[in-house]
Design a protein around this motif. Sequence first.
Motif, PDB file in Angstrom:
ATOM      1  N   MET A 158      -0.639   1.559   5.501  1.00  0.00           N
ATOM      2  CA  MET A 158      -1.404   0.955   3.806  1.00  0.00           C
ATOM      3  C   MET A 158      -0.854  -0.540   3.402  1.00  0.00           C
ATOM      4  N   PRO A 159      -2.219  -1.185   3.140  1.00  0.00           N
ATOM      5  CA  PRO A 159      -2.117  -2.364   2.851  1.00  0.00           C
ATOM      6  C   PRO A 159      -1.412  -3.125   1.224  1.00  0.00           C
ATOM      7  N   GLU A 160      -1.578  -2.151   0.218  1.00  0.00           N
ATOM      8  CA  GLU A 160      -0.776  -2.230  -0.444  1.00  0.00           C
ATOM      9  C   GLU A 160       0.706  -2.104  -0.591  1.00  0.00           C
ATOM     10  N   ILE A 161       1.461  -1.302   0.449  1.00  0.00           N
ATOM     11  CA  ILE A 161       2.527  -1.843   0.117  1.00  0.00           C
ATOM     12  C   ILE A 161       2.849  -2.122   0.872  1.00  0.00           C
ATOM     13  N   MET A 162       1.980  -2.850   2.230  1.00  0.00           N
ATOM     14  CA  MET A 162       2.633  -4.039   2.798  1.00  0.00           C
ATOM     15  C   MET A 162       2.526  -5.114   2.463  1.00  0.00           C
ATOM     16  N   ALA A 163       2.193  -5.271   1.300  1.00  0.00           N
ATOM     17  CA  ALA A 163       1.668  -6.664   0.218  1.00  0.00           C
ATOM     18  C   ALA A 163       3.418  -6.654  -0.483  1.00  0.00           C
ATOM     19  N   ILE A 164       3.850  -5.603  -0.848  1.00  0.00           N
ATOM     20  CA  ILE A 164       4.416  -5.428  -2.305  1.00  0.00           C
ATOM     21  C   ILE A 164       6.231  -6.408  -1.023  1.00  0.00           C
TER      22      ILE A 164
ATOM     23  N   LEU B  35      14.714  -0.962  -0.255  1.00  0.00           N
ATOM     24  CA  LEU B  35      13.796  -1.496  -1.148  1.00  0.00           C
ATOM     25  C   LEU B  35      12.211  -1.150   0.126  1.00  0.00           C
ATOM     26  N   THR B  36      13.002  -2.600   0.924  1.00  0.00           N
ATOM     27  CA  THR B  36      11.439  -2.644   2.283  1.00  0.00           C
ATOM     28  C   THR B  36      11.658  -1.033   3.286  1.00  0.00           C
ATOM     29  N   ALA B  37      12.736  -0.375   3.377  1.00  0.00           N
ATOM     30  CA  ALA B  37      13.382   0.554   4.381  1.00  0.00           C
ATOM     31  C   ALA B  37      12.207   1.307   3.552  1.00  0.00           C
ATOM     32  N   ASP B  38      12.244   1.432   2.206  1.00  0.00           N
ATOM     33  CA  ASP B  38      11.871   2.943   1.336  1.00  0.00           C
ATOM     34  C   ASP B  38      10.411   2.599   1.266  1.00  0.00           C
ATOM     35  N   LEU B  39       9.513   1.767   0.829  1.00  0.00           N
ATOM     36  CA  LEU B  39       8.411   1.210   1.331  1.00  0.00           C
ATOM     37  C   LEU B  39       7.786   1.268   2.532  1.00  0.00           C
ATOM     38  N   THR B  40       8.521   1.312   3.799  1.00  0.00           N
ATOM     39  CA  THR B  40       8.342   1.504   5.131  1.00  0.00           C
ATOM     40  C   THR B  40       8.275   2.959   5.280  1.00  0.00           C
ATOM     41  N   THR B  41       8.817   3.421   4.531  1.00  0.00           N
ATOM     42  CA  THR B  41       8.863   4.947   5.058  1.00  0.00           C
ATOM     43  C   THR B  41       7.921   5.643   3.397  1.00  0.00           C
ATOM     44  N   ALA B  42       7.501   5.077   2.663  1.00  0.00           N
ATOM     45  CA  ALA B  42       6.164   5.833   2.149  1.00  0.00           C
ATOM     46  C   ALA B  42       4.817   5.238   3.210  1.00  0.00           C
ATOM     47  N   ALA B  43       4.810   3.898   3.700  1.00  0.00           N
ATOM     48  CA  ALA B  43       3.702   3.323   4.476  1.00  0.00           C
ATOM     49  C   ALA B  43       3.600   4.335   5.240  1.00  0.00           C
TER      50      ALA B  43
ATOM     51  N   LEU C 249       4.824   7.854   5.782  1.00  0.00           N
ATOM     52  CA  LEU C 249       4.701   9.366   5.660  1.00  0.00           C
ATOM     53  C   LEU C 249       3.138   9.488   4.831  1.00  0.00           C
ATOM     54  N   THR C 250       2.569   7.950   4.248  1.00  0.00           N
ATOM     55  CA  THR C 250       1.231   8.281   3.307  1.00  0.00           C
ATOM     56  C   THR C 250       0.463   7.982   4.507  1.00  0.00           C
ATOM     57  N   ALA C 251       0.411   7.427   5.912  1.00  0.00           N
ATOM     58  CA  ALA C 251      -0.215   6.722   6.761  1.00  0.00           C
ATOM     59  C   ALA C 251      -1.513   8.026   7.277  1.00  0.00           C
TER      60      ALA C 251
END
Length: 55
Positions: A1-7, A38-46, A48-50
């Motif tokens: 998800m590009p939005e999560i990677m941008a964050i 934060l990076t780990a959590d957002l990477t996991t979110a990305a 899981l949502t992929a």
Amino acid sequence: MPEIMAIIEAANTAYREFIDSHPDRDIRIAVGNAVKFLTADLTTAAELTAPTREG
């Protein structure tokens, strides 16, 4: 998800700028840990949502 990677990228850029300001060691470590989590959590979110975005 590009939005999560941008964050993630923005957080890491801000952290590098923070480091350039030469904060105290304890503060630098605390903020560094927060950015890592934060990076780990957002990477996991990305990850899981992929599957939901693919199908």
